[in-house]
Enzyme design. Structure first.
Site, PDB file in Angstrom:
ATOM      1  N   LYS A 294       0.876  -1.185   0.000  1.00  0.00           N
ATOM      2  CA  LYS A 294       0.000   0.000   0.000  1.00  0.00           C
ATOM      3  C   LYS A 294       0.906   1.227   0.000  1.00  0.00           C
ATOM      4  O   LYS A 294       1.504   1.581   1.011  1.00  0.00           O
ATOM      5  CB  LYS A 294      -0.867  -0.020   1.268  1.00  0.00           C
TER       6      LYS A 294
ATOM      7  N   CYS B 295      13.446  10.341   7.837  1.00  0.00           N
ATOM      8  CA  CYS B 295      13.213   9.859   9.204  1.00  0.00           C
ATOM      9  C   CYS B 295      14.468   9.971  10.055  1.00  0.00           C
ATOM     10  O   CYS B 295      14.395  10.256  11.242  1.00  0.00           O
ATOM     11  CB  CYS B 295      12.752   8.416   9.154  1.00  0.00           C
TER      12      CYS B 295
ATOM     13  N   GLU C  69       9.387  15.861  15.691  1.00  0.00           N
ATOM     14  CA  GLU C  69       9.901  15.690  14.335  1.00  0.00           C
ATOM     15  C   GLU C  69       9.218  16.722  13.430  1.00  0.00           C
ATOM     16  O   GLU C  69       7.991  16.704  13.287  1.00  0.00           O
ATOM     17  CB  GLU C  69       9.559  14.269  13.872  1.00  0.00           C
TER      18      GLU C  69
ATOM     19  N   GLU D  69       9.182   0.802  11.192  1.00  0.00           N
ATOM     20  CA  GLU D  69      10.242   1.799  10.971  1.00  0.00           C
ATOM     21  C   GLU D  69       9.580   3.156  11.116  1.00  0.00           C
ATOM     22  O   GLU D  69       8.834   3.581  10.236  1.00  0.00           O
ATOM     23  CB  GLU D  69      10.836   1.653   9.564  1.00  0.00           C
TER      24      GLU D  69
HETATM   25  P1  NAD Z   1       2.074   8.166   8.060  1.00  0.00           P
HETATM   26  O1  NAD Z   1       2.254   7.271   9.237  1.00  0.00           O
HETATM   27  O2  NAD Z   1       1.024   9.196   8.116  1.00  0.00           O
HETATM   28  O3  NAD Z   1       1.752   7.299   6.762  1.00  0.00           O
HETATM   29  C1  NAD Z   1       2.571   6.234   6.362  1.00  0.00           C
HETATM   30  C2  NAD Z   1       1.745   5.227   5.604  1.00  0.00           C
HETATM   31  O4  NAD Z   1       0.786   4.666   6.497  1.00  0.00           O
HETATM   32  C3  NAD Z   1       0.944   5.806   4.441  1.00  0.00           C
HETATM   33  O5  NAD Z   1       0.934   4.874   3.394  1.00  0.00           O
HETATM   34  C4  NAD Z   1      -0.445   5.971   5.038  1.00  0.00           C
HETATM   35  O6  NAD Z   1      -1.465   5.935   4.080  1.00  0.00           O
HETATM   36  C5  NAD Z   1      -0.519   4.773   5.946  1.00  0.00           C
HETATM   37  N1  NAD Z   1      -1.465   4.908   7.059  1.00  0.00           N
HETATM   38  C6  NAD Z   1      -1.958   6.045   7.613  1.00  0.00           C
HETATM   39  N2  NAD Z   1      -2.800   5.738   8.617  1.00  0.00           N
HETATM   40  C7  NAD Z   1      -2.831   4.383   8.709  1.00  0.00           C
HETATM   41  C8  NAD Z   1      -3.491   3.457   9.569  1.00  0.00           C
HETATM   42  N3  NAD Z   1      -4.298   3.867  10.541  1.00  0.00           N
HETATM   43  N4  NAD Z   1      -3.263   2.130   9.394  1.00  0.00           N
HETATM   44  C9  NAD Z   1      -2.431   1.698   8.440  1.00  0.00           C
HETATM   45  N5  NAD Z   1      -1.782   2.525   7.580  1.00  0.00           N
HETATM   46  C10 NAD Z   1      -1.981   3.852   7.721  1.00  0.00           C
HETATM   47  O7  NAD Z   1       3.512   8.760   7.801  1.00  0.00           O
HETATM   48  P2  NAD Z   1       3.945   9.783   6.654  1.00  0.00           P
HETATM   49  O8  NAD Z   1       3.556  11.139   7.085  1.00  0.00           O
HETATM   50  O9  NAD Z   1       3.491   9.287   5.332  1.00  0.00           O
HETATM   51  O10 NAD Z   1       5.527   9.577   6.668  1.00  0.00           O
HETATM   52  C11 NAD Z   1       6.350  10.323   7.452  1.00  0.00           C
HETATM   53  C12 NAD Z   1       6.770   9.525   8.670  1.00  0.00           C
HETATM   54  O11 NAD Z   1       7.443   8.332   8.275  1.00  0.00           O
HETATM   55  C13 NAD Z   1       7.762  10.285   9.516  1.00  0.00           C
HETATM   56  O12 NAD Z   1       7.422  10.169  10.870  1.00  0.00           O
HETATM   57  C14 NAD Z   1       9.086   9.566   9.229  1.00  0.00           C
HETATM   58  O13 NAD Z   1      10.044   9.693  10.244  1.00  0.00           O
HETATM   59  C15 NAD Z   1       8.644   8.170   9.017  1.00  0.00           C
HETATM   60  N6  NAD Z   1       9.644   7.405   8.262  1.00  0.00           N
HETATM   61  C16 NAD Z   1      10.382   6.463   8.911  1.00  0.00           C
HETATM   62  C17 NAD Z   1      11.364   5.755   8.227  1.00  0.00           C
HETATM   63  C18 NAD Z   1      12.190   4.706   8.928  1.00  0.00           C
HETATM   64  O14 NAD Z   1      12.858   3.935   8.257  1.00  0.00           O
HETATM   65  N7  NAD Z   1      12.174   4.652  10.244  1.00  0.00           N
HETATM   66  C19 NAD Z   1      11.591   6.005   6.871  1.00  0.00           C
HETATM   67  C20 NAD Z   1      10.824   6.978   6.231  1.00  0.00           C
HETATM   68  C21 NAD Z   1       9.840   7.676   6.948  1.00  0.00           C
END
Ligand code: NAD
Length: 476
Positions: free
Chosen positions: A183, A290, A387, A256
């Site tokens: 997804k 991240c 963040e 992650e």
């Molecule tokens: P997000 O958590 O809002 O969304 C991430 C994904 O999860 C998207 O595909 C979204 O549609 C989906 N999602 C949203 N709500 C959900 C739910 N209730 N159940 C299942 N899936 C759901 O994050 P974002 O804003 O897209 O990404 C930024 C975040 O990702 C930052 O906090 C960043 O630090 C983190 N990140 C971490 C890593 C790592 O390797 N640790 C790498 C990249 C980004």
């Protein structure tokens, strides 16, 4: 001042975009049962690029069922044969790298130089790397006679490195014999959908990789579906919700999540290199990283010099059209993320910190935010704790190594950290005491498919990359 460069726009002809896309389920483009689509836009000019299907619970169920059926072919195939498919995918991404880079940049806003030189080659490298493991899995879990795949993996990825985050999950999952439902993030689905073409061309058995687009509700449906594992990269808040949702089930998870990494600069560090390292740590990909070095800890006696040099360096960063090969800072990924950055920066100003911003011209259309940093911040302020996920650095000071370590670890996160010093013993001493999954010394934001990456505490659990990246996809 920044040198003036003539615009050098990458052509978009290499990456045609269809007016709309369906899901990729069981080896075929499949219309959503709900029939709804949503727009994905170019954040550099706010125009619509395409409309993609909004995945329903039924779509997810179909994709998971296709993936389950495919476990009987893919999961039983000898590893050396699975490797052939993975090598094919790796080669196809490499051959079509310009197309992928242009798509990634248009859909997400990152500079073309970054998608071209980092995202796409690193994604291909993960397929090459894990192809090599597919027939050697017994060595990944020493002492285990026959490590077996888990079954069906549900993978959910964010928008900051769309293809790369998908590769981090798909490559090891497939190498281990799992099938997968991916997804992608709602603002950046296009490279994942293009990957579906590559997967179809590579001839993988139908249902081995399925791609269902949608928003958080689609992701939640995947978490609730009959999958054996959730591989999630995204925010800590959503990651915690997933952990709660699967508690008490047999589903495994790797999470992650977010970070607020300390980048520690000692006074004896090579200053020019440290400045470039600081810039790379926080302004790479507009700070949508991240593991970004978003808390700069500077030894007090070097503070004024580092601030002066950084202020000067900001003047040379070129902010502008992401497709321009000269651009250093592209567009913020979405209006929502732009608004979040503006609000957090305002909180820093309200709390009394001093804001310095690059004096660059901001394009009239699109979501652009100048590279910025705060001085004079207090550890309790939101800009130090939260963040920001944008091109905004917060600078703090320390006097001793012990104080640097204490301040670096004063966060609920623990994804990455950096140490800059000319004293090797000091680098080792400090690095060993930082509670973070990755610690870079005299460099930052370095990635390799053979190296593990992952977090501690609220940055999540599980590792991606390297042999450890296989553990989350195998059962002993
Ligand atoms: P997000 O958590 O809002 O969304 C991430 C994904 O999860 C998207 O595909 C979204 O549609 C989906 N999602 C949203 N709500 C959900 C739910 N209730 N159940 C299942 N899936 C759901 O994050 P974002 O804003 O897209 O990404 C930024 C975040 O990702 C930052 O906090 C960043 O630090 C983190 N990140 C971490 C890593 C790592 O390797 N640790 C790498 C990249 C980004």
């Amino acid at each position: 001042m920044a040198l003036r460069f003539e615009p050098a726009l990458e052509s978009i002809a290499a990456a045609p975009i269809a007016a709309h896309y369906d899901h990729f389920i069981d080896g075929a483009w499949t219309q959503s049962t709900g029939g709804e689509r949503f727009a994905t836009i170019d954040p550099a000019n706010e125009t619509e690029l395409s409309r993609v299907a909004c995945g329903t619970g039924e779509d997810i169920a179909r994709a998971v069922a296709a993936a389950r059926t495919a476990t009987s072919t893919w999961g039983r195939m000898p590893g050396r044969e699975r490797a052939i498919y993975l090598y094919r995918i790796a080669r196809a991404i490499t051959e079509r790298s310009r197309e992928f880079a242009v798509l990634e940049t248009r859909d997400g806003g990152k500079p073309i130089a970054e998608s071209r030189d980092f995202d796409i080659p690193t994604a291909a490298a993960h397929f090459f790397y894990y192809a090599g493991w597919a027939d050697k899995l017994a060595y990944a879990l020493p002492g285990t006679a026959a490590p077996a795949p888990l079954g069906v993996v549900g993978a959910i990825v964010p928008w900051n490195f769309p293809l790369l985050m998908a590769a981090w999950k798909i490559a090891p999952a497939l190498a281990c014999g799992n099938t997968i439902v991916l997804k992608p993030a709602e603002t950046t689905p296009l490279t994942a959908l293009r990957l579906a073409d590559v997967i179809a061309d590579a001839g993988l058995p139908a249902g081995t990789v399925n791609i269902v687009t949608g928003d958080g509700a689609t992701g939640a449906a995947l978490v609730a579906a009959e999958v054996d594992k959730i591989a999630f990269t995204g925010s800590t808040a959503v990651g915690k919700g997933i952990a709660r949702a699967i508690a008490g089930t047999k589903k495994r998870a790797t999470l992650e999540l977010g970070g607020k990494a300390a980048n520690i600069v000692f006074a004896d560090a090579a200053r020019d290199e440290a400045i470039d390292g600081i810039v790379n740590a926080i302004y790479f990909n507009q700070g949508h990283v991240c593991c970004a070095g978003s808390r700069l800890l500077v030894e007090e006696r070097a503070h004024d010099d580092i601030v002066a040099r950084l202020t000067e360096r900001l003047r040379t960063l070129r902010l502008g059209q992401p497709l321009d090969k000269n651009t250093d800072i592209g567009a913020i990924n979405s209006r929502e993320q732009y608004d979040r950055i503006v609000a957090l920066v305002q909180s820093g100003i309200d709390d009394g910190a001093t804001l310095v911003q690059a004096p660059c011209a901001i394009p009239e259309r699109g979501f652009f935010y100048p590279p910025s940093f705060f001085t004079g911040a207090a550890p309790t302020q939101r800009i130090v704790r939260e963040e920001i996920f944008g091109p905004v650095l917060t600078i703090l000071t320390f006097r001793t190594a012990a104080e640097a370590i204490e301040k670096a670890n004063a966060t609920p996160y623990g994804l990455s950290a950096g140490v800059w010093t000319s004293d090797g013993a000091k680098a080792r001493f400090v690095a060993a005491r930082l509670r973070a999954g990755v610690v870079w010394c005299n460099t930052f934001n370095r990635f390799d498919a053979s190296a593990a990456f992952g977090g501690y505490r609220e940055s999540g659990y599980g590792r991606e990359g390297g042999p450890s990246g296989l553990h989350g996809y195998l059962s002993a």
